[in-house]
Design an enzyme around this catalytic site. Sequence first.
Site, PDB file in Angstrom:
ATOM      1  N   ARG A   1       0.837  -1.206   0.000  1.00 21.93           N
ATOM      2  CA  ARG A   1       0.000   0.000   0.000  1.00 21.93           C
ATOM      3  C   ARG A   1       0.872   1.257   0.000  1.00 21.93           C
ATOM      4  NH1 ARG A   1      -2.298  -3.911  -0.539  1.00 21.93           N
ATOM      5  NH2 ARG A   1      -4.491  -4.435  -0.298  1.00 21.93           N
TER       6      ARG A   1
ATOM      7  N   GLU B   1       2.335   1.701  -3.396  1.00 22.56           N
ATOM      8  CA  GLU B   1       1.331   2.234  -4.312  1.00 22.56           C
ATOM      9  C   GLU B   1       1.120   3.729  -4.069  1.00 22.56           C
ATOM     10  OE1 GLU B   1      -2.365  -0.157  -5.462  1.00 22.56           O
ATOM     11  OE2 GLU B   1      -3.205   1.614  -4.502  1.00 22.56           O
TER      12      GLU B   1
ATOM     13  N   SER C   1      16.325  13.977   2.105  1.00 25.88           N
ATOM     14  CA  SER C   1      17.260  12.928   2.530  1.00 25.88           C
ATOM     15  C   SER C   1      16.545  11.725   3.140  1.00 25.88           C
ATOM     16  CB  SER C   1      18.236  13.493   3.561  1.00 25.88           C
ATOM     17  OG  SER C   1      19.150  12.497   3.958  1.00 25.88           O
TER      18      SER C   1
END
Lengths: 150, 150, 150, 150, 150, 150, 150, 150, 150, 150
Positions: free
Chosen positions: D91, D94, D117
């Site tokens: 998830r 995605e 960073s």
Amino acid sequence: MSDKDERLEAGREVVKAKEAKGLTWQQLADELGRSLVWTTSALLGQQPLDAEQAQKIGALLGLDEYAIASLSLPPVRGEQAMDPTEPVTYRLQEALQVYGTSIHELIREEFGDGIMSAIDFTLDLERVEDPKGDRVKLTFNGKFLPYKVW
Amino acid sequence: MSDKDERLEAGREVVKAKEAKGLTWQQLADELGRSLVWTTSALLGQQPLDAEQAQKIGALLGLDEYAIASLSLPPVRGEQAMDPTEPVTYRLQEALQVYGTSIHELIREEFGDGIMSAIDFTLDLERVEDPKGDRVKLTFNGKFLPYKVW
Amino acid sequence: MSDKDERLEAGREVVKAKEAKGLTWQQLADELGRSLVWTTSALLGQQPLDAEQAQKIGALLGLDEYAIASLSLPPVRGEQAMDPTEPVTYRLQEALQVYGTSIHELIREEFGDGIMSAIDFTLDLERVEDPKGDRVKLTFNGKFLPYKVW
Amino acid sequence: MSDKDERLEAGREVVKAKEAKGLTWQQLADELGRSLVWTTSALLGQQPLDAEQAQKIGALLGLDEYAIASLSLPPVRGEQAMDPTEPVTYRLQEALQVYGTSIHELIREEFGDGIMSAIDFTLDLERVEDPKGDRVKLTFNGKFLPYKVW
Amino acid sequence: MSDKDERLEAGREVVKAKEAKGLTWQQLADELGRSLVWTTSALLGQQPLDAEQAQKIGALLGLDEYAIASLSLPPVRGEQAMDPTEPVTYRLQEALQVYGTSIHELIREEFGDGIMSAIDFTLDLERVEDPKGDRVKLTFNGKFLPYKVW
Amino acid sequence: MSDKDERLEAGREVVKAKEAKGLTWQQLADELGRSLVWTTSALLGQQPLDAEQAQKIGALLGLDEYAIASLSLPPVRGEQAMDPTEPVTYRLQEALQVYGTSIHELIREEFGDGIMSAIDFTLDLERVEDPKGDRVKLTFNGKFLPYKVW
Amino acid sequence: MSDKDERLEAGREVVKAKEAKGLTWQQLADELGRSLVWTTSALLGQQPLDAEQAQKIGALLGLDEYAIASLSLPPVRGEQAMDPTEPVTYRLQEALQVYGTSIHELIREEFGDGIMSAIDFTLDLERVEDPKGDRVKLTFNGKFLPYKVW
Amino acid sequence: MSDKDERLEAGREVVKAKEAKGLTWQQLADELGRSLVWTTSALLGQQPLDAEQAQKIGALLGLDEYAIASLSLPPVRGEQAMDPTEPVTYRLQEALQVYGTSIHELIREEFGDGIMSAIDFTLDLERVEDPKGDRVKLTFNGKFLPYKVW
Amino acid sequence: MSDKDERLEAGREVVKAKEAKGLTWQQLADELGRSLVWTTSALLGQQPLDAEQAQKIGALLGLDEYAIASLSLPPVRGEQAMDPTEPVTYRLQEALQVYGTSIHELIREEFGDGIMSAIDFTLDLERVEDPKGDRVKLTFNGKFLPYKVW
Amino acid sequence: MSDKDERLEAGREVVKAKEAKGLTWQQLADELGRSLVWTTSALLGQQPLDAEQAQKIGALLGLDEYAIASLSLPPVRGEQAMDPTEPVTYRLQEALQVYGTSIHELIREEFGDGIMSAIDFTLDLERVEDPKGDRVKLTFNGKFLPYKVW
């Protein structure tokens, strides 16, 4: 443009025309006298359409002759037919990842050595109303095919 | 052996013991008071089992303590949970390849912008008798989740 | 050009027009009455825009009719939506690589068996001033979804 | 067994011992005087621990000497540190797929040419109570680093 | 053509014009008042150029307005920026393959837990004359960044 | 265990023994009368060591006979020699991604059609003190090899 | 060792015992009353054998009880069943690469929209004597399955 | 458009013209005096055609000069010649996956150390009538080539 | 350990024993009465050896019975036979990358439509003395096989 | 079209013009005063040609100015230079797969620690007449380069 790209492009023309005309996939399915899912997949490019079917749809949607001709090119069922990383599709992939061995095991117990056909196969999609949020119900129905022993 | 291998190995022990005892997945599901598919996937390693559930199944199947302990390790739901090239599983992958964009399109028309959950999700497997050859019926039932707009 | 390419291309038109007009993403967000990140992702192609929203943005940025029409095509959320090797994006991938199992473990402890939704989900980006160098703060906020047991 | 496997294995020992003793990650973090997420990732293998830190944790959890020694091996931060197909982690992947270009674009507008960073970086996880279902809140906080021009 | 292709294409125009005019990369670097490698990578597409810098280079090389405009598009630093199978580049990849763990180990010993930045980073290329055959000397110079502990 | 695994394992033994004895890579290099980077890569497994060199190092570090014998197995220079996703190594990969075409272009201008050797090649690593944070300096020095024309 | 490895290992035991006893695959096929190719693939691990079949073969070849039990584990038909880079197998892959679209096209012309089953399928291998060098003749025989229209 | 694309495109022109004219592949084969499968693969792009053969086919199908010229470009036999995920082709791939090691083993027993040629090779496709559903019969016939010992 | 691993392991035993005894590959080739390259590849695992050949080599090198038996297992010629990223092997891969299309084109001009066999094939390796540095000469000699037309 | 595509396209123009004029690669090589293989690879795109060489070939073959200019673009030696799945090329790949470790081992024995150069390298192709079928002879000749020790 290859035949496959041409066929898939025709599918996109169908989607745009359908939305512009305010039609539903069910209305297109009724026009062809076929089921909802078969019709959608045929128009998006995964099932064959003959010239007459293509004309009917073309007339209803106001497609030009080129798009109509493209609709009766051979279906496109290989990898390029979908994008496995698209979120809706991925959820189904993940469900297979999680439940794949269980499906295999249960078919083996119930039917014996064989597979569930993806060819002699139907798929239905239904909305299930639910107070906690409506649900999508997909029904995969495929013939069991036993491995041949010879 | 990692936890994941240990959990999957316990699943294979369950299959062997089940076959040796002549039990069915349905009988194991009844023991746990859960559905057929959930139970199978839990025992094969894709759903969590608590210590009590593991003991019940262990007693029924005559598993040793090590296997019983392994059954309550965290579930294994990643890629290693199944083999996409195994023929039964592949047919389902191919069905998604062929019908994936149609499912996406129909959900978009019917429900709007969102997905079918693979978490708030149930799966059923049923045998459908048919004179031309019995059929496998798989029902995927997932909550529709709309994309949040903020 | 496929719909997806057309939608992504429209996003690039937005970026160019925005820079030529000296507008900020926040000003575009205010125009739509939506949050900064949602608006940016909608205009770059990952959220749906209706015709009215597309017109508003088009008017503000002076886009042509074709680009405006493209903005209301379906969103593009698959793999082609980004390049994982681009350095800014890669740092986030690496953070998931380093902290992924910790996130999983902490969700499991705190919430139980389930996931953090990527659908019922918001993302915010903020600048945090710091004398040793300003910092980027990203807040991912997703609903916890428990695995269904049935 | 390589050092990396040994370090990751020690992390799994920590999880088992922690659950057996009924301790929480927060209690382990308090023992080390570090934050929740840093401590979890250090114990799972992604941050360095010195001998003294390893001894403290080992004493609290009752680990054997071998596991304690393994905890101070170098951290494991490469690909093997996590499984991108595991549903919780996916998830987040995605979300990057969907919002990656927006994050890039917004950093470029706000900070100029550079990155956030992943080294001078902190991550927090919080439970947000919500009547419609509690939410997971992840805060990524990284220093902005401008590309050097020379 | 996407922005990225447009930017990379502008870089190829620069190479052709530079060769036609008989100019060197050092002369282009002097025009911008920047170092040799930074200038080369900026003109090939991996560093940002503002409108003024693009005009200067365009005037010197006799580029058309379209190419000049393309030079100030955002830099292209992802995977498409180079071809790892090209023989010059491959030798550098192989050097990392052979010496990568040594570099990691020596940084760990000398600096502690952290990385060498690829952002606060410079690269120089020099010809070293040698009677047995001249040599290429590449100097990578990056700031050490310690992992944050929190 | 294959020879390659055995050689890489011996390298890990060296690291552990070196840390236990409080020795530095420079001290090991002095023992062999070789440079710092060559020695490190030889002991980690990427350069050949003869029996005498292996004995010297073994004596200094107190390695057992099996580890000493393993140190003189053939070097391991293929893909398994390093992990490209490890963060220190990745930064160097990314630098090649960003500067690869520039290096190629500058070698072509300065030297003509050919490559920089990765075989007749040395690598040095140096700490550069800097008030804004110390820096890592890596010097790649390889013979230019012109493509043969015949 | 997983079930799959155990089943494939049993196949290798069969090959060794068969060669030690000087038996042929045809003799093993006769023992089971099955065809040559089916028997070979069953013993190598790709078809199911029941306990009685495993005992018969075990007795003939003098296998131990463990190997006999392994022979009746479920068949292994996924990717790990063969190595596509092995030269004999590769030639067949290449033949599909060269003739695949022709087979598809000819089935479409002759049979219509559908596939040749790999389940209701037999395979025969025959030696064809030829003065210019004997030939291998493989006959693939699969039921045509028409795509279901619904 | 590369030569390969041009050759494959000519193949698609052949398919369309053939269907428009109501001709069969057998009629085209008869025109060339070649077998059915060879002719199909030659026209789809996998076998060489000389100018005279191209003219004959062009005349029969009414192709334009450009398509006729394209038909005598070199054949296309690499990966781009087919799509392994297309369902008809996949079934054949799967058959190799399941029976590959058996074919290898039986060739080794019957012929010794060597391969079945994919070059001195013919392929036939036949319809076998069957009351339970007609069958596709594919005959692969390749010369056995022994490995040279020297 | 699979047969393939066992065969490759036996090859590594040969290398160690050969080096311990101070023998050369040529001496082993003379023992078998075969060429240098064939013998080396047979002993490393890529050509078949019968029991008598294995005994001869075993006696000369002082191998134990297990290693001798392993030497007459079937040859290993698939992907696992070598590592394409190992620097010596990579240079050959790169040469194919650079000259592959030329070889194809020249064979097509000189011999017509067909291939150079990798089965009816010999390979020789020779040292060519050269004042500017000795050279490696590899001679690939394979029978031309014309594509069958039928 | 990128420079690389332009250069490869010029190579295809050369092939067509050469066939139309009935010239051989040897005649083109004589025109340039270079060897057969070098000339072929230079014209197909893998070696540099200066403007004069391009003009000579252009005049001989009757190429247009655009193609002539394209011939002196930089050479294309990366992955896109060839297709590893093309059958002629694949056989050579397979030969490396089968003989790669032997070549490595024999170079190590004969020359010591180093590689055979692919840069200071020549390749010849010769037809060897043979009553049992003519043979292709390829001679790879590369300088041995010892690994530098420093």
